[in-house]
Design a protein around this motif. Structure first.
Motif, PDB file in Angstrom:
ATOM      1  N   CYS A  62      69.144 108.342  19.284  1.00  0.00           N
ATOM      2  CA  CYS A  62      68.354 108.891  20.387  1.00  0.00           C
ATOM      3  C   CYS A  62      67.344 107.878  20.898  1.00  0.00           C
ATOM      4  N   TYR A  63      67.112 107.928  22.204  1.00  0.00           N
ATOM      5  CA  TYR A  63      66.015 107.192  22.814  1.00  0.00           C
ATOM      6  C   TYR A  63      65.261 108.152  23.717  1.00  0.00           C
ATOM      7  N   ILE A  64      63.927 108.146  23.605  1.00  0.00           N
ATOM      8  CA  ILE A  64      63.080 109.020  24.411  1.00  0.00           C
ATOM      9  C   ILE A  64      62.217 108.150  25.311  1.00  0.00           C
ATOM     10  N   GLY A  65      62.161 108.500  26.593  1.00  0.00           N
ATOM     11  CA  GLY A  65      61.358 107.712  27.527  1.00  0.00           C
ATOM     12  C   GLY A  65      60.772 108.560  28.633  1.00  0.00           C
ATOM     13  N   LYS A  66      59.958 107.942  29.478  1.00  0.00           N
ATOM     14  CA  LYS A  66      59.418 108.609  30.666  1.00  0.00           C
ATOM     15  C   LYS A  66      59.669 107.700  31.861  1.00  0.00           C
ATOM     16  N   THR A  67      59.643 108.265  33.050  1.00  0.00           N
ATOM     17  CA  THR A  67      59.924 107.485  34.247  1.00  0.00           C
ATOM     18  C   THR A  67      59.302 108.143  35.474  1.00  0.00           C
ATOM     19  N   ALA A 114      62.037 117.813  33.795  1.00  0.00           N
ATOM     20  CA  ALA A 114      61.221 117.615  34.997  1.00  0.00           C
ATOM     21  C   ALA A 114      60.467 118.892  35.348  1.00  0.00           C
ATOM     22  N   SER A 115      59.551 118.762  36.291  1.00  0.00           N
ATOM     23  CA  SER A 115      58.811 119.904  36.817  1.00  0.00           C
ATOM     24  C   SER A 115      59.320 120.210  38.216  1.00  0.00           C
ATOM     25  N   LEU A 116      59.740 121.433  38.431  1.00  0.00           N
ATOM     26  CA  LEU A 116      60.270 121.822  39.734  1.00  0.00           C
ATOM     27  C   LEU A 116      59.231 121.663  40.836  1.00  0.00           C
ATOM     28  N   GLN A 117      57.976 121.886  40.515  1.00  0.00           N
ATOM     29  CA  GLN A 117      56.916 121.796  41.515  1.00  0.00           C
ATOM     30  C   GLN A 117      56.255 120.416  41.533  1.00  0.00           C
ATOM     31  N   ARG A 118      56.779 119.501  40.707  1.00  0.00           N
ATOM     32  CA  ARG A 118      56.220 118.147  40.611  1.00  0.00           C
ATOM     33  C   ARG A 118      54.711 118.193  40.404  1.00  0.00           C
ATOM     34  N   SER A 119      54.277 119.120  39.559  1.00  0.00           N
ATOM     35  CA  SER A 119      52.853 119.335  39.327  1.00  0.00           C
ATOM     36  C   SER A 119      52.283 118.424  38.248  1.00  0.00           C
ATOM     37  N   PHE A 120      53.149 117.681  37.550  1.00  0.00           N
ATOM     38  CA  PHE A 120      52.681 116.786  36.496  1.00  0.00           C
ATOM     39  C   PHE A 120      52.619 115.353  37.018  1.00  0.00           C
ATOM     40  N   ASN A 121      51.599 114.614  36.591  1.00  0.00           N
ATOM     41  CA  ASN A 121      51.482 113.210  36.977  1.00  0.00           C
ATOM     42  C   ASN A 121      51.886 112.310  35.819  1.00  0.00           C
ATOM     43  N   GLU A 122      51.699 111.006  35.988  1.00  0.00           N
ATOM     44  CA  GLU A 122      52.103 110.040  34.972  1.00  0.00           C
ATOM     45  C   GLU A 122      51.401 110.286  33.638  1.00  0.00           C
ATOM     46  N   GLY A 123      50.137 110.745  33.716  1.00  0.00           N
ATOM     47  CA  GLY A 123      49.407 111.035  32.485  1.00  0.00           C
ATOM     48  C   GLY A 123      50.044 112.159  31.686  1.00  0.00           C
ATOM     49  N   HIS A 124      50.461 113.245  32.366  1.00  0.00           N
ATOM     50  CA  HIS A 124      51.138 114.355  31.686  1.00  0.00           C
ATOM     51  C   HIS A 124      52.422 113.873  31.011  1.00  0.00           C
ATOM     52  N   TRP A 125      53.225 113.110  31.759  1.00  0.00           N
ATOM     53  CA  TRP A 125      54.518 112.679  31.225  1.00  0.00           C
ATOM     54  C   TRP A 125      54.331 111.671  30.093  1.00  0.00           C
ATOM     55  N   GLY A 126      53.306 110.841  30.189  1.00  0.00           N
ATOM     56  CA  GLY A 126      53.024 109.928  29.095  1.00  0.00           C
ATOM     57  C   GLY A 126      52.651 110.679  27.831  1.00  0.00           C
ATOM     58  N   TYR A 127      51.871 111.745  28.002  1.00  0.00           N
ATOM     59  CA  TYR A 127      51.498 112.587  26.860  1.00  0.00           C
ATOM     60  C   TYR A 127      52.733 113.241  26.250  1.00  0.00           C
ATOM     61  N   LEU A 128      53.600 113.770  27.107  1.00  0.00           N
ATOM     62  CA  LEU A 128      54.802 114.453  26.620  1.00  0.00           C
ATOM     63  C   LEU A 128      55.780 113.468  25.965  1.00  0.00           C
ATOM     64  N   GLU A 129      55.899 112.268  26.510  1.00  0.00           N
ATOM     65  CA  GLU A 129      56.742 111.258  25.876  1.00  0.00           C
ATOM     66  C   GLU A 129      56.243 110.969  24.463  1.00  0.00           C
ATOM     67  N   SER A 130      54.933 110.784  24.337  1.00  0.00           N
ATOM     68  CA  SER A 130      54.348 110.491  23.038  1.00  0.00           C
ATOM     69  C   SER A 130      54.586 111.627  22.054  1.00  0.00           C
ATOM     70  N   ARG A 131      54.416 112.855  22.502  1.00  0.00           N
ATOM     71  CA  ARG A 131      54.599 114.023  21.625  1.00  0.00           C
ATOM     72  C   ARG A 131      56.065 114.179  21.222  1.00  0.00           C
ATOM     73  N   LEU A 132      56.992 113.955  22.142  1.00  0.00           N
ATOM     74  CA  LEU A 132      58.417 114.064  21.818  1.00  0.00           C
ATOM     75  C   LEU A 132      58.822 113.025  20.777  1.00  0.00           C
ATOM     76  N   VAL A 133      58.356 111.797  20.945  1.00  0.00           N
ATOM     77  CA  VAL A 133      58.672 110.747  19.974  1.00  0.00           C
ATOM     78  C   VAL A 133      58.079 111.101  18.620  1.00  0.00           C
ATOM     79  N   GLU A 134      56.837 111.555  18.612  1.00  0.00           N
ATOM     80  CA  GLU A 134      56.165 111.919  17.365  1.00  0.00           C
ATOM     81  C   GLU A 134      56.919 113.024  16.626  1.00  0.00           C
ATOM     82  N   ILE A 135      57.312 114.069  17.359  1.00  0.00           N
ATOM     83  CA  ILE A 135      58.006 115.200  16.738  1.00  0.00           C
ATOM     84  C   ILE A 135      59.372 114.787  16.219  1.00  0.00           C
ATOM     85  N   ALA A 136      60.111 114.006  17.012  1.00  0.00           N
ATOM     86  CA  ALA A 136      61.447 113.567  16.595  1.00  0.00           C
ATOM     87  C   ALA A 136      61.372 112.658  15.372  1.00  0.00           C
ATOM     88  N   GLN A 137      60.371 111.774  15.331  1.00  0.00           N
ATOM     89  CA  GLN A 137      60.222 110.894  14.171  1.00  0.00           C
ATOM     90  C   GLN A 137      59.930 111.702  12.912  1.00  0.00           C
TER      91      GLN A 137
END
Length: 307
Positions: free
Chosen positions: A69-74, A98-121
């Motif tokens: 697996c590889y987890i990333g943000k874009t 993704a967010s249907l309303q595009r309500s999340f910014n780069e900061g939100h996605w960076g946080y979620l990327e970090s949390r996904l990697v942490e949980i998977a590890q």
């Protein structure tokens, strides 16, 4: 009273093995799962032109559950995935979140990327050679972090429905969504063999059988002599899983025994019992709870119909 959740799945190309979109009623998020050979179709979708996080998945024969697996943000799924198509040969499947309303910014996605990697590890259900370090996200406000965590919980709920279990571990299991959910978390069952000091504990959590951290198991697995090729193949698979658990440190050698360093999931009580004992075993009769009830008897009692 806890409420259930309606998961909405849509077969985008009308085939069960094809592209799938998934969401929850009244949720702004969406997951899209596609095979690598469907990348051009995926990139034409509106969701692929937005930002978010994604999972690339492939096979790894050396990992415990044979998953890479590889987890990333874009900021743009289509552009990033085309780049991965050229540079990452391992992946066979992608899931974009993704967010249907595009309500999340780069900061939100960076946080979620970090949390996904942490949980998977922490779950250790796949190999992640390109995610060895947990990304440092931009700090979010308390309200933003709460929104991101709520979004993450819904994504974690949907991924197993898409056949992706890399985040599943006892500490990550969601609370039961229905009061009528009987077999969500079972009592703890034990499997002991006095002659060689085997002493393991197991619990059924959300449909998977976890042998718990600290369990004492055999140091090596004995491949039984089996007449049927299918049986021999099953034995070899269990022996291979035991060895992978030893190789990655999930089973630590100590005084001639193996000791589990984390909770390990299995698909059945018999598979769990076999890896513990080093030979094939009936998990329904070998696992016993503190009340002296076998797992099979406990399951039958919980599934019995009362008028």
């Amino acid at each position: 009273m806890a409420r259930g959740k309606a998961i909405e799945l849509f077969l985008a190309d009308g085939t069960p093995g094809g592209m799938v979109t998934a969401g929850i009623a009244d949720w702004t998020g969406i997951l899209v799962s596609a095979r690598r050979d469907q990348l051009s179709q995926l990139c034409k979708r509106e969701e692929a032109q937005s930002n978010g996080v994604y999972l690339l998945l492939g096979n790894d024969a050396e990992s415990i559950e044979n998953t890479w697996c590889y987890i990333g943000k874009t900021e743009n799924f289509a552009e990033r995935l085309r780049d991965h198509d050229r540079k990452k040969p391992q992946w066979e499947k992608v899931v974009i979140i993704a967010s249907l309303q595009r309500s999340f910014n780069e900061g939100h996605w960076g946080y979620l990327e970090s949390r996904l990697v942490e949980i998977a590890q922490k779950a250790q259900r796949c190999s992640m050679p390109d995610n060895k370090q947990i990304p440092r996200p931009r700090k979010l406000s308390e309200a933003q972090q709460a929104a991101a965590e709520s979004f993450l919980e819904n994504a974690k709920l949907i991924l197993p429905i898409l056949g992706i279990n890399i985040l599943r571990a006892p500490e990550n299991m969601p609370e039961p969504q229905l009061e009528s959910t009987v077999i969500s978390a079972s009592p703890i069952f034990h499997l002991r063999r006095r002659k060689d000091g085997i002493d393991a504990a197991m619990q059924l959590l959300d449909g998977e059988f976890f042998v718990l951290k600290g369990s004492i198991v055999v140091a090596s697995w004995t491949v039984d002599k089996a007449g049927a090729k299918s049986t021999a193949s099953a034995y070899a698979a269990l022996a291979s899983k035991h060895q992978k658990l030893v190789d990655d440190g999930s089973i630590r050698m100590e005084n001639g025994h193996g000791v589990l360093t984390r909770d390990i999931p299995f698909s059945s009580p018999s598979a769990a019992a076999a890896v513990v004992l080093g030979t094939s075993a009936s998990g329904r009769t070998r696992w016993v709870n503190d009340a002296g009830q076998t797992y099979g008897a406990w399951e039958e009692a919980n599934n019995s119909y009362t008028a």
